[in-house]
Design a protein around this motif. Sequence first.
Motif, PDB file in Angstrom:
ATOM      1  N   GLU A 160       6.477   1.355  -5.535  1.00  0.00           N
ATOM      2  CA  GLU A 160       5.087   1.719  -5.233  1.00  0.00           C
ATOM      3  C   GLU A 160       4.895   2.212  -3.799  1.00  0.00           C
ATOM      4  OE1 GLU A 160       6.229  -1.148  -6.533  1.00  0.00           O
ATOM      5  OE2 GLU A 160       5.045  -2.884  -5.824  1.00  0.00           O
ATOM      6  N   ALA A 194       5.734   7.965  -1.740  1.00  0.00           N
ATOM      7  CA  ALA A 194       4.569   8.775  -1.351  1.00  0.00           C
ATOM      8  C   ALA A 194       5.026   9.777  -0.294  1.00  0.00           C
ATOM      9  CB  ALA A 194       3.453   7.897  -0.793  1.00  0.00           C
ATOM     10  N   LYS A 204      -3.648   9.637  -5.767  1.00  0.00           N
ATOM     11  CA  LYS A 204      -4.270   8.550  -5.008  1.00  0.00           C
ATOM     12  C   LYS A 204      -4.809   9.052  -3.688  1.00  0.00           C
ATOM     13  CE  LYS A 204      -1.604   4.754  -7.001  1.00  0.00           C
ATOM     14  NZ  LYS A 204      -0.807   3.524  -6.707  1.00  0.00           N
ATOM     15  N   GLU A 205      -5.713   8.261  -3.111  1.00  0.00           N
ATOM     16  CA  GLU A 205      -6.271   8.606  -1.813  1.00  0.00           C
ATOM     17  C   GLU A 205      -5.253   8.319  -0.703  1.00  0.00           C
ATOM     18  OE1 GLU A 205     -11.021   7.807  -2.704  1.00  0.00           O
ATOM     19  OE2 GLU A 205      -9.956   6.621  -1.217  1.00  0.00           O
ATOM     20  N   GLN A 215       0.264   9.099   1.040  1.00  0.00           N
ATOM     21  CA  GLN A 215      -0.523   9.539  -0.106  1.00  0.00           C
ATOM     22  C   GLN A 215       0.403   9.767  -1.280  1.00  0.00           C
ATOM     23  OE1 GLN A 215      -3.043  12.946   0.615  1.00  0.00           O
ATOM     24  NE2 GLN A 215      -4.410  12.350  -1.047  1.00  0.00           N
ATOM     25  N   GLU A 226      -3.826   6.627   2.383  1.00  0.00           N
ATOM     26  CA  GLU A 226      -3.952   5.220   2.773  1.00  0.00           C
ATOM     27  C   GLU A 226      -3.414   5.002   4.174  1.00  0.00           C
ATOM     28  OE1 GLU A 226      -2.040   0.932   1.228  1.00  0.00           O
ATOM     29  OE2 GLU A 226      -1.218   2.854   0.531  1.00  0.00           O
TER      30      GLU A 226
END
Length: 130
Positions: free
Chosen positions: A89, A92, A43-44, A39, A46
Amino acid sequence: EVQLVESGGGLVQTGGSLRLSCVVSGFTFDDYAIGWFRQAPGKEREGLSCIMNNDGGTYYADSVKGRFTISSDNAKNTVFLQMNRLKPEDSAVYYCAAGADPGNPLGRSYLMTPSGMDYWGKGTLVTVSS
């Protein structure tokens, strides 16, 4: 008491690798699937990958297929996520989670969603610098 403890996160440069570990206790390892989720801020959560501990079946999200590899050491109740060719990217908080293995393909695909999991670790932070 069920526990899932992640480790292995950290700071890495673009293109680098990290290996995450998840040590589980408090339930019968082979009866559960262990998944990795992440996460990022805003953002949600994943689903990335999941492994069925009773037969070794694995699932991967398209976003990590070919770069990440999930594996397990059943003797040590530990699941690993080898992450290669990391990108910014991919930054997280990474969580491992456990869900009862339903034993059928449709049910197992549900384990790639947060709702499919019963127990969660506290997460480990991965930061990929550009």
